[in-house]
Motif scaffolding. Structure first.
Motif, PDB file in Angstrom:
ATOM      1  N   GLY A 266       0.735  -1.407  -0.005  1.00 25.82           N
ATOM      2  CA  GLY A 266       0.033  -0.003  -0.052  1.00 25.82           C
ATOM      3  C   GLY A 266       0.923   1.202  -0.031  1.00 25.82           C
ATOM      4  N   ALA A 267       1.980   1.318   0.791  1.00 23.16           N
ATOM      5  CA  ALA A 267       2.683   2.335   0.745  1.00 23.16           C
ATOM      6  C   ALA A 267       3.447   2.544  -0.433  1.00 23.16           C
ATOM      7  CB  ALA A 267       3.949   2.265   2.021  1.00 23.16           C
ATOM      8  N   GLU A 268       3.710   1.423  -1.303  1.00 25.43           N
ATOM      9  CA  GLU A 268       4.616   1.566  -2.405  1.00 25.43           C
ATOM     10  C   GLU A 268       3.771   2.140  -3.514  1.00 25.43           C
ATOM     11  OE1 GLU A 268       5.895  -2.237  -3.316  1.00 25.43           O
ATOM     12  OE2 GLU A 268       7.747  -2.058  -2.098  1.00 25.43           O
ATOM     13  N   ARG A 269       2.175   1.858  -3.236  1.00 24.99           N
ATOM     14  CA  ARG A 269       1.147   2.308  -4.350  1.00 24.99           C
ATOM     15  C   ARG A 269       1.169   3.929  -3.948  1.00 24.99           C
ATOM     16  NH1 ARG A 269      -2.639  -0.099  -7.084  1.00 24.99           N
ATOM     17  NH2 ARG A 269      -4.439   1.182  -7.672  1.00 24.99           N
ATOM     18  N   ILE A 270       1.055   4.307  -2.910  1.00 30.87           N
ATOM     19  CA  ILE A 270       0.980   5.628  -2.684  1.00 30.87           C
ATOM     20  C   ILE A 270       2.371   6.371  -3.282  1.00 30.87           C
ATOM     21  CG2 ILE A 270       0.842   7.654  -0.763  1.00 30.87           C
ATOM     22  CD1 ILE A 270      -0.835   5.698   0.860  1.00 30.87           C
ATOM     23  N   SER A 271       3.444   5.723  -2.961  1.00 28.33           N
ATOM     24  CA  SER A 271       4.522   6.638  -3.431  1.00 28.33           C
ATOM     25  C   SER A 271       4.609   6.478  -4.691  1.00 28.33           C
ATOM     26  CB  SER A 271       5.734   5.678  -2.841  1.00 28.33           C
ATOM     27  OG  SER A 271       6.847   6.381  -3.443  1.00 28.33           O
ATOM     28  N   ALA A 272       4.160   5.581  -5.596  1.00 28.39           N
ATOM     29  CA  ALA A 272       4.043   5.348  -6.878  1.00 28.39           C
ATOM     30  C   ALA A 272       3.224   6.670  -7.584  1.00 28.39           C
ATOM     31  CB  ALA A 272       3.790   4.034  -7.499  1.00 28.39           C
TER      32      ALA A 272
END
Length: 653
Positions: free
Chosen positions: A480-486
């Motif tokens: 989820g964090a990677e999705r927000i970062s992307a």
């Protein structure tokens, strides 16, 4: 200064035109008056030259001149003044007890009227011849070398008859009492008066029974200055009447200004003035405008006996009198008298000239129309600007979030162009505002799911019993964090790209060569799908930013790859029409519904069916749209027989 005031100021400056017309009217009026005066002087000179042979020659001795007018109306000796109503009284000094003295002639006799004040008239008493009585003495023969005295007396009111001393001629008269005194009428042969004469009154007043007071009063002339008779001969009168122009008064005077003859040829006639509203208004305007022109302008004489002309105007009348005096001189240059012409004419000379009046009136009317048009145009233009300003303020009301509608002008002028430019700008602002609102909403929506995943995973991590569950929950939180970062990285890249676009410059490129190079570099990226190149035979040249076009094609190829089956084909090519040069990417995927074609170029819009395993933010086509707008190109999405085509249309230069 506001534009409205500037326009009104410009319109007020136009008042200089009426001022110029007024100055022109003044000059024309002055010129017309001077022309009339010169013509009048020439006419008076012509009349004077014709009357000079008949002009009476004054006596050569010293004395007072009695100018007598000849009248055709007979005068009856009745002791009353009815016959003398049109005859003016003689001017000059006279005793206080003499009310008036009048003189006239019929060409043969001299008629005299004496009106005197006398409270106690003393008549001659037949029984007392030695008793003093009121009487008149007529003294004649001054030039003959000996004076003769004729006594005129009466025994009471009534007729007087006396023989002239030294002559066979007689004097006839009438003595009649009136309220304050008496009236004496006399008829004296002219032949008896050619050598000069005087008339005096012996006033006897009774103060006591046998006490009388004697007062000698000179009525006409005196022993020191006898009266010298001077009157207009019949030939002069006849010729003057023939030479007097119509609607003119002719007056002949001697060198001292005493009137010899006056003939009025209908001077005070009614001069018809057109009474239509326009002419009345124009007369008043011209009269006000030429007020600076002297109302009694006189041609400047070089000497006291030079011709002169006077323009005499009344402040209460639209008519004026043109008075001209011309000297009559003898062959030796001696001043004999004056010819005076008086003519009645419109006070504004321009009104008498229809052609000039039409020119001046037309100019004033044209200026009035121009002024009204200018003031009207200034008001209309100011209203348009004010309306435009209010429309912009209303449309830009941030509280209503650009919900106000701006009505663009249809006028084909600069203000119309400005209005349409504002309308286009406001439309773009409204679209941008709507885009930002939807962008924020979509961004919140996109971030809510991964944030929920991270939050729930962390909560479950706290209650996990074994290491395997903890690792699973940590993996979900990390994803989820990677999705927000992307998501944030993609947004930052899009923002940077938008800023980079504004700094790009255009260069001339062959589109076929550019697309051919891109096709070779992209071929490995779309495998196992086929990438087919479709180019025309002739090169297609356009002014573009090659780097931006490459990015746009990159996004279109990436989008086509996602919607093409592994064994399908993607087509990339260039074609040319009369209006545009097209770069297109076409895939063999499923057709796009018509209702979502326009939404494809908005952020976070994606129709991929990948189960959410791969992040697709829907920003690729937004970037394509930005690049197309930079090139002033348009984007076209259409379903074809092979699948779906995305094309960028570059305008022909």
């Amino acid at each position: 200064m506001k534009l409205r005031r500037q326009l009104i100021l410009i319109a007020c400056v136009m008042l200089l035109l009426p001022w110029a017309v007024i100055q022109f009217a003044k000059q024309i009026e002055q010129s017309l008056r001077e022309s009339q005066q010169q013509n009048h002087i020439q006419l008076a000179g012509f009349i004077a030259s014709l009357l000079r042979p008949e002009w009476p020659t004054p006596a050569s001795i010293g004395g007072r001149i009695l100018n007598v007018r000849q009248y055709d109306t007979p005068i009856y000796l009745d002791g009353y003044q009815d016959d003398w109503a049109e005859i003016p009284a003689l001017s000059g000094p006279k005793p206080d007890s003499i009310r008036a003295v009048k003189a006239a002639t019929d060409g043969q006799d001299l008629y005299l009227l004496v009106a005197a004040n006398d409270a106690s008239i003393q008549y001659r008493q037949p029984s007392a011849r030695s008793q003093p009585a009121d009487h008149f003495e007529l003294i004649t023969g001054y030039l003959a070398g000996g004076k003769a005295v004729t006594m005129l007396e009466t025994e009471g009111p009534g007729q007087i008859k006396a023989r002239l001393a030294g002559s066979w001629s007689s004097v006839h008269g009438m003595w009649q009492e009136d309220g304050p005194g008496f009236i004496l009428e006399l008829r004296i042969p002219l032949a008896s008066l050619q050598d000069g004469f005087s008339l005096r009154w012996i006033d006897i007043d009774k103060s006591a029974a046998w006490v009388f007071n004697r007062n000698t009063l000179d009525v006409l002339g005196s022993d020191a200055e006898p009266m010298l008779l001077n009157f207009a001969p019949p030939a002069l009168i006849h010729k003057a009447q023939e030479l007097t122009p119509e609607y003119t008064r002719l007056r002949l005077t001697d060198a001292q200004g005493a009137t010899l003859l006056e003939y009025d040829n209908d001077l005070m006639r009614y001069i018809g003035m057109q009474d239509d509203v326009w002419r009345m208004a124009m007369r008043r305007l011209l009269r006000w405008a030429v007020d600076g022109v002297s109302q009694a302008s006189e041609s400047q004489p070089h000497a006291a006996d030079a011709p002169r002309s006077t323009w005499d105007a009344s402040a209460t009348s639209e008519l004026a009198n043109l008075i001209t005096r011309y000297p009559v001189k003898s062959e030796t240059g001696k001043l004999l008298g004056w010819v005076q012409l008086e003519q009645r004419t419109p006070q504004i000379a321009a009104v008498a000239n229809d052609a000039l009046f039409a020119a001046v009136g037309g100019s004033v009317a044209l200026l009035i129309v121009i002024m009204l048009i200018l003031f009207g145009y200034a008001s209309w233009l100011s209203w348009r600007i004010t309306h435009l300003s209010k429309g912009i303020v209303s449309a830009l009301d941030t509280e209503t979030k650009f919900s106000g509608r701006f009505q663009a002008s249809r006028m084909p002028d600069e203000l119309g162009d400005l209005s349409r430019s504002f309308s286009e700008m406001l439309t773009q602002l409204r679209s941008y505002s709507e885009y930002m609102e939807s962008f924020a909403s979509k961004l919140t929506h996109e971030c809510r799911t991964p944030l929920a995943i991270v939050s729930s995973s962390l909560q479950l991590l706290e209650s996990a019993d074994n290491e395997q569950e903890k690792q699973e929950y940590l993996g979900r939180a990390r994803a989820g964090a990677e999705r927000i970062s992307a998501l944030l990285t993609a947004m930052r890249q899009a923002s940077r790209l938008e800023a980079t676009i504004q700094s790009q410059s255009l260069e001339t490129f062959d589109l076929s060569e550019l697309i051919s190079e891109l096709q070779q570099s992209y071929r490995p990226l779309v495998e196992p799908r086929r990438l087919e190149l479709e180019l025309p035979e002739a090169p297609i040249v356009a002014d573009i930013s090659a780097e931006l076009i490459a990015q746009a094609v990159d996004k279109l190829l990436e989008n086509a790859r996602d919607f093409t089956a592994p064994d399908g084909a993607i087509y990339i090519g260039v074609e040319e029409t009369k209006q545009e040069r097209w770069i297109y990417v076409e895939n063999e995927g499923a057709p796009i519904p018509e209702d979502i074609k326009e939404k494809l170029f908005t952020p976070f819009m994606s129709v991929r069916q990948d189960g959410g395993q791969e992040l697709h933010l829907g920003l690729g086509l937004v970037i394509v749209k930005l690049i197309a707008e930079f090139h002033q190109a348009r984007i076209k999405v259409e379903n074809t027989a092979r699948g779906v085509r995305f094309a960028i249309g570059l305008p022909r230069s």
